[in-house]
Design a protein around this motif. Structure first.
Motif, PDB file in Angstrom:
ATOM      1  N   ILE A 116    -137.698  -2.840  22.557  1.00 19.08           N
ATOM      2  CA  ILE A 116    -138.614  -2.118  23.445  1.00 19.08           C
ATOM      3  C   ILE A 116    -140.033  -2.168  22.892  1.00 19.08           C
ATOM      4  N   SER A 117    -140.172  -1.942  21.594  1.00 18.15           N
ATOM      5  CA  SER A 117    -141.481  -2.026  20.950  1.00 18.15           C
ATOM      6  C   SER A 117    -142.073  -3.420  21.105  1.00 18.15           C
ATOM      7  N   ASP A 118    -141.264  -4.444  20.883  1.00 19.40           N
ATOM      8  CA  ASP A 118    -141.706  -5.823  21.019  1.00 19.40           C
ATOM      9  C   ASP A 118    -142.240  -6.091  22.425  1.00 19.40           C
ATOM     10  N   ASN A 119    -141.512  -5.595  23.410  1.00 24.53           N
ATOM     11  CA  ASN A 119    -141.909  -5.812  24.803  1.00 24.53           C
ATOM     12  C   ASN A 119    -143.224  -5.102  25.137  1.00 24.53           C
ATOM     13  N   ILE A 120    -143.384  -3.886  24.652  1.00 27.46           N
ATOM     14  CA  ILE A 120    -144.628  -3.142  24.896  1.00 27.46           C
ATOM     15  C   ILE A 120    -145.819  -3.883  24.311  1.00 27.46           C
ATOM     16  N   ILE A 121    -145.692  -4.319  23.069  1.00 31.39           N
ATOM     17  CA  ILE A 121    -146.803  -4.992  22.395  1.00 31.39           C
ATOM     18  C   ILE A 121    -147.190  -6.275  23.131  1.00 31.39           C
ATOM     19  N   LYS A 122    -146.195  -7.096  23.464  1.00 29.86           N
ATOM     20  CA  LYS A 122    -146.479  -8.357  24.144  1.00 29.86           C
ATOM     21  C   LYS A 122    -147.073  -8.125  25.526  1.00 29.86           C
ATOM     22  N   THR A 123    -146.536  -7.162  26.244  1.00 35.20           N
ATOM     23  CA  THR A 123    -147.039  -6.872  27.586  1.00 35.20           C
ATOM     24  C   THR A 123    -148.497  -6.438  27.535  1.00 35.20           C
ATOM     25  N   GLU A 124    -148.813  -5.524  26.625  1.00 38.83           N
ATOM     26  CA  GLU A 124    -150.179  -5.004  26.535  1.00 38.83           C
ATOM     27  C   GLU A 124    -151.162  -6.073  26.082  1.00 38.83           C
ATOM     28  N   LEU A 125    -150.770  -6.871  25.097  1.00 45.89           N
ATOM     29  CA  LEU A 125    -151.685  -7.908  24.609  1.00 45.89           C
ATOM     30  C   LEU A 125    -151.850  -9.036  25.631  1.00 45.89           C
ATOM     31  N   SER A 126    -150.786  -9.322  26.366  1.00 46.74           N
ATOM     32  CA  SER A 126    -150.874 -10.362  27.390  1.00 46.74           C
ATOM     33  C   SER A 126    -151.797  -9.957  28.536  1.00 46.74           C
ATOM     34  N   LYS A 127    -151.869  -8.664  28.815  1.00 48.48           N
ATOM     35  CA  LYS A 127    -152.808  -8.196  29.845  1.00 48.48           C
ATOM     36  C   LYS A 127    -154.252  -8.513  29.445  1.00 48.48           C
ATOM     37  N   ALA A 128    -154.544  -8.286  28.191  1.00 49.64           N
ATOM     38  CA  ALA A 128    -155.918  -8.508  27.707  1.00 49.64           C
ATOM     39  C   ALA A 128    -156.203  -9.966  27.401  1.00 49.64           C
ATOM     40  N   PHE A 129    -155.169 -10.702  26.937  1.00 52.85           N
ATOM     41  CA  PHE A 129    -155.357 -12.088  26.498  1.00 52.85           C
ATOM     42  C   PHE A 129    -154.219 -12.953  27.049  1.00 52.85           C
ATOM     43  N   PRO A 130    -154.256 -13.272  28.335  1.00 45.75           N
ATOM     44  CA  PRO A 130    -153.113 -13.951  28.970  1.00 45.75           C
ATOM     45  C   PRO A 130    -152.806 -15.333  28.425  1.00 45.75           C
ATOM     46  N   GLU A 131    -153.754 -15.974  27.759  1.00 47.60           N
ATOM     47  CA  GLU A 131    -153.523 -17.328  27.254  1.00 47.60           C
ATOM     48  C   GLU A 131    -152.976 -17.354  25.829  1.00 47.60           C
ATOM     49  N   HIS A 132    -152.913 -16.203  25.177  1.00 50.51           N
ATOM     50  CA  HIS A 132    -152.496 -16.178  23.774  1.00 50.51           C
ATOM     51  C   HIS A 132    -150.989 -16.351  23.631  1.00 50.51           C
ATOM     52  N   LYS A 133    -150.590 -16.881  22.487  1.00 45.42           N
ATOM     53  CA  LYS A 133    -149.175 -17.102  22.186  1.00 45.42           C
ATOM     54  C   LYS A 133    -148.672 -16.022  21.224  1.00 45.42           C
ATOM     55  N   PHE A 134    -147.335 -16.026  21.009  1.00 46.01           N
ATOM     56  CA  PHE A 134    -146.718 -14.990  20.179  1.00 46.01           C
ATOM     57  C   PHE A 134    -145.703 -15.594  19.211  1.00 46.01           C
ATOM     58  N   ILE A 135    -145.681 -15.037  18.010  1.00 44.57           N
ATOM     59  CA  ILE A 135    -144.597 -15.224  17.044  1.00 44.57           C
ATOM     60  C   ILE A 135    -144.077 -13.826  16.735  1.00 44.57           C
TER      61      ILE A 135
END
Length: 265
Positions: free
Chosen positions: A45-64
């Motif tokens: 759940i924490s992982d999903n929140i972080i990715k969702t919020e950061l993707s809103k601000a930076f849609p082109e960024h990738k994740f590890i």
């Protein structure tokens, strides 16, 4: 980088609030990954929140991330976030307070921003490369020491205990040389505690990139010495993600600590 930092702190605090609520309400489940590593649904759940919020601000960024499939392995050429949604899951599941959310931002194999947030103690460590390290908006530095016997040293133990003899041998060699040892259960916090002077050193043989990416930058910006004590450390990883045989310490005791740790290998 100011926007990167602000969004990372915001995402970390949102995820932190959620995992606090889940623990207070016993709203998560536990299971084992790889047969020995504890994971909870709160991690996901924490992982999903972080990715969702950061993707809103930076849609082109990738994740590890610890809790998801790696998109491009550990290649970091494009803007990439390195996430540990709960660092210290065993502590989290046992009502401990030394639990952290770790978020780093990297590009071209260099971590530029690091945030380590402890929601249970409301402590947020952060750094932007070249701008210093901070804890809750107060600048932090390592504690100046010049003898290992003055030092409290942090360490951690792996989930897989197959290498227990070497871990015990390392402890046998180091304990007589130091003031005391601590085991928080969150390597990201261990390293941040070196950065703010609560510990004077930290070592651990095998971690993961998401354990160290943010915290190593924070420690470096707080004038800590950061390196490795084994020639076997993984040179295939970018330096900022190299997580093998990690040492972080006050500068004047780094070499003394490294000699002892190397002797245990």
């Amino acid at each position: 980088m100011e926007k990167i930092l602000c969004e990372a702190i915001r995402a970390a605090k949102l995820a932190g609030q959620k995992i606090k609520e889940l623990r207070e309400n016993r709203g998560y489940k536990e299971y084992l990954k790889n047969g020995h590593e504890l994971v909870t649904t709160a991690d996901l759940i924490s992982d999903n929140i972080i990715k969702t919020e950061l993707s809103k601000a930076f849609p082109e960024h990738k994740f590890i991330s610890e809790e998801s499939t790696l998109e491009n392995g550990f290649i970091i050429k494009e803007p990439t976030w390195i996430i540990d949604p709960i660092d210290g899951t065993v502590g989290y599941a046992n009502d401990h307070y030394q639990v952290a959310i770790s978020i780093a931002f990297a590009i071209n194999d260099v971590v530029e921003v690091g945030v380590v947030h402890n929601p249970f103690l409301d402590e947020t460590f952060y750094a932007v490369r070249g701008k210093g390290a901070f804890l809750n908006n107060k600048k932090i530095k390592v504690k100046p020491v010049n003898e290992l016997k003055q030092c409290v040293i942090g360490t951690g133990f792996p989930h897989n205990k197959d290498n227990i003899d070497r871990i015990i041998e390392t402890l046998r060699l180091i304990l007589p040389k130091i003031r005391d040892i601590r085991r928080l259960g969150s390597p990201a916090l261990d390293i941040c505690w070196v950065a703010c002077g609560r510990l004077q050193g930290f070592y651990e043989e095998k971690l993961f990139p998401w354990d160290v990416a943010a915290a190593k930058l924070i420690a470096s910006e707080a004038n800590a010495a950061v390196g490795h004590y084994s020639i076997e450390n993984n040179s295939n990883l970018p330096s900022c993600l190299n997580c093998y045989s990690v040492i972080v310490s006050s500068p004047d005791i780094f070499e003394e600590l490294k000699v002892i740790l190397t002797a245990a290998i």
